[in-house]
Motif scaffolding. Structure first.
Motif, mmCIF file in Angstrom:
data_model
loop_
_atom_site.group_PDB
_atom_site.id
_atom_site.type_symbol
_atom_site.label_atom_id
_atom_site.label_comp_id
_atom_site.label_asym_id
_atom_site.label_seq_id
_atom_site.Cartn_x
_atom_site.Cartn_y
_atom_site.Cartn_z
ATOM 1 N N THR A 159 0.839 -1.184 0.000
ATOM 2 C CA THR A 159 0.000 0.000 0.000
ATOM 3 C C THR A 159 0.877 1.239 0.000
ATOM 4 N N PRO A 160 0.630 2.165 -0.932
ATOM 5 C CA PRO A 160 1.405 3.412 -0.905
ATOM 6 C C PRO A 160 1.082 4.198 0.360
ATOM 7 N N THR A 161 2.095 4.841 0.906
ATOM 8 C CA THR A 161 1.889 5.607 2.135
ATOM 9 C C THR A 161 2.531 6.977 2.038
ATOM 10 N N LEU A 162 2.047 7.856 2.879
ATOM 11 C CA LEU A 162 2.633 9.172 3.094
ATOM 12 C C LEU A 162 3.165 9.218 4.511
ATOM 13 N N THR A 163 4.224 9.946 4.748
ATOM 14 C CA THR A 163 4.672 10.175 6.118
ATOM 15 C C THR A 163 3.762 11.242 6.723
ATOM 16 N N PRO A 165 -15.169 3.432 10.574
ATOM 17 C CA PRO A 165 -14.533 2.215 11.092
ATOM 18 C C PRO A 165 -14.361 1.164 9.998
ATOM 19 N N LEU A 166 -13.296 0.405 10.102
ATOM 20 C CA LEU A 166 -12.949 -0.592 9.085
ATOM 21 C C LEU A 166 -14.128 -1.503 8.757
ATOM 22 N N ASP A 167 -14.878 -1.921 9.765
ATOM 23 C CA ASP A 167 -16.019 -2.808 9.526
ATOM 24 C C ASP A 167 -17.138 -2.127 8.753
ATOM 25 N N ALA A 168 -17.160 -0.798 8.719
ATOM 26 C CA ALA A 168 -18.216 -0.058 8.014
ATOM 27 C C ALA A 168 -17.775 0.394 6.629
ATOM 28 N N LEU A 169 -16.567 0.051 6.237
ATOM 29 C CA LEU A 169 -16.013 0.527 4.977
ATOM 30 C C LEU A 169 -16.902 0.163 3.783
ATOM 31 N N SER A 228 -5.217 0.540 8.225
ATOM 32 C CA SER A 228 -5.316 1.416 7.050
ATOM 33 C C SER A 228 -4.823 0.681 5.804
ATOM 34 N N ALA A 229 -3.819 -0.174 5.925
ATOM 35 C CA ALA A 229 -3.362 -0.972 4.779
ATOM 36 C C ALA A 229 -4.464 -1.932 4.332
ATOM 37 N N THR A 230 -5.160 -2.533 5.283
ATOM 38 C CA THR A 230 -6.286 -3.409 4.957
ATOM 39 C C THR A 230 -7.380 -2.619 4.257
ATOM 40 N N ALA A 231 -7.687 -1.436 4.777
ATOM 41 C CA ALA A 231 -8.718 -0.586 4.171
ATOM 42 C C ALA A 231 -8.323 -0.179 2.758
ATOM 43 N N CYS A 232 -7.073 0.202 2.555
ATOM 44 C CA CYS A 232 -6.599 0.591 1.223
ATOM 45 C C CYS A 232 -6.715 -0.577 0.247
ATOM 46 N N ALA A 233 -6.402 -1.784 0.709
ATOM 47 C CA ALA A 233 -6.510 -2.963 -0.148
ATOM 48 C C ALA A 233 -7.970 -3.228 -0.516
ATOM 49 N N ALA A 264 -9.543 -2.969 -4.298
ATOM 50 C CA ALA A 264 -10.308 -4.061 -4.899
ATOM 51 C C ALA A 264 -11.648 -3.557 -5.438
ATOM 52 N N ALA A 265 -12.143 -2.464 -4.862
ATOM 53 C CA ALA A 265 -13.410 -1.868 -5.314
ATOM 54 C C ALA A 265 -13.176 -0.753 -6.331
ATOM 55 N N GLY A 266 -11.924 -0.575 -6.752
ATOM 56 C CA GLY A 266 -11.605 0.421 -7.758
ATOM 57 C C GLY A 266 -11.420 1.836 -7.229
ATOM 58 N N VAL A 267 -11.170 1.956 -5.922
ATOM 59 C CA VAL A 267 -10.983 3.273 -5.304
ATOM 60 C C VAL A 267 -9.522 3.400 -4.894
ATOM 61 N N THR A 268 -8.873 4.461 -5.346
ATOM 62 C CA THR A 268 -7.471 4.692 -5.010
ATOM 63 C C THR A 268 -7.379 5.389 -3.657
ATOM 64 N N ALA A 269 -6.542 4.844 -2.790
ATOM 65 C CA ALA A 269 -6.343 5.426 -1.460
ATOM 66 C C ALA A 269 -4.888 5.238 -1.048
ATOM 67 N N VAL A 270 -4.438 6.118 -0.170
ATOM 68 C CA VAL A 270 -3.066 6.094 0.333
ATOM 69 C C VAL A 270 -3.124 6.044 1.853
ATOM 70 N N GLY A 271 -2.250 5.264 2.468
ATOM 71 C CA GLY A 271 -2.190 5.170 3.916
ATOM 72 C C GLY A 271 -1.231 6.183 4.511
ATOM 73 N N VAL A 272 -1.263 6.291 5.830
ATOM 74 C CA VAL A 272 -0.324 7.147 6.567
ATOM 75 C C VAL A 272 0.655 6.226 7.281
ATOM 76 N N ALA A 273 1.929 6.320 6.932
ATOM 77 C CA ALA A 273 2.952 5.467 7.537
ATOM 78 C C ALA A 273 2.996 5.697 9.047
ATOM 79 N N GLY A 274 2.785 4.636 9.799
ATOM 80 C CA GLY A 274 2.829 4.740 11.259
ATOM 81 C C GLY A 274 1.557 5.243 11.893
ATOM 82 N N GLY A 275 0.577 5.637 11.106
ATOM 83 C CA GLY A 275 -0.731 6.043 11.603
ATOM 84 C C GLY A 275 -0.704 7.210 12.578
#
Length: 192
Positions: A6-10, A45-49, A75-80, A84-95
């Motif tokens: 998953t691509p991330t930003l600091t 929340p992840l379960d409501a994504l 966030s990596a799970t959410a981005c994946a 898979a649903a065709g939505v581009t997202a980026v995570g935050v490294a270290g949250g």
């Protein structure tokens, strides 16, 4: 073991971005979000994504979608899932842990009910309590030690797979689930 791709930003990179073109979604449990979140972040929340996928897809069409959690795993799970649903997202490294460590501000939100521990703390407590229970009852019944062995095996698997089954189970408890009105609020914020 597969590392996250998953691509991330600091935190510094995210902080330097224009807030107008950026949508930050926090996928932690509602109580974790209330205790401290990135300024302007929306709680999903992840379960409501999947429930809010149409709104997330629409919001991501006009802005960069940034996903954050406590340390980066959720966030990596959410981005994946979003990818898979065709939505581009980026995570935050270290949250949010890394955000706080960088000295950046966190907002808080009112949370109804009692304070709830962060998910990683809940997992550590539950795992430790189950191991102790297995060892203590194992004094009278040696087979009870299998509980401790089972928890230890789960922790090893969790480390190897970079997933956490116990967190998934704990996330289903009522105090870790969003109130129905919270999802309505997130839906409005995503559309706005």
């Amino acid at each position: 073991m597969t590392e996250s791709t998953t691509p991330t930003l600091t935190p510094a990179e995210l902080n330097a971005r224009d807030a107008v073109g950026t949508l930050v979604v926090d996928v932690r449990a509602p109580a974790e979000y209330a205790a401290g979140h990135l300024p302007g972040a929306i709680s999903v929340p992840l379960d409501a994504l999947e429930t809010l996928l149409p709104e997330l897809r629409e919001a991501a069409a006009g802005r960069d979608l940034i996903v954050v959690c406590a340390a980066g795993q959720r966030s990596a799970t959410a981005c994946a899932r979003l990818a898979a649903a065709g939505v581009t997202a980026v995570g935050v490294a270290g949250g949010t842990h890394a955000w706080r460590a960088a000295g950046l501000p966190l907002d808080t939100a009112p949370h109804s009910g009692r304070a709830v521990w962060a998910m990683d703390r809940q997992v550590r407590f539950a795992a430790g309590a189950l191991v102790l229970l297995g060892l203590a009852t194992g004094v009278r019944s040696p087979r009870a030690r299998l509980l401790s062995a089972g928890v230890a095996s789960g922790l090893v698997y969790s480390g190897l797979s970079n997933t956490c089954g116990m967190a998934a189970v704990l996330g289903k408890l009522p105090f870790n689930r969003p109130q129905p009105t919270a999802l309505d609020s997130a839906r409005r914020a995503l559309r706005g």
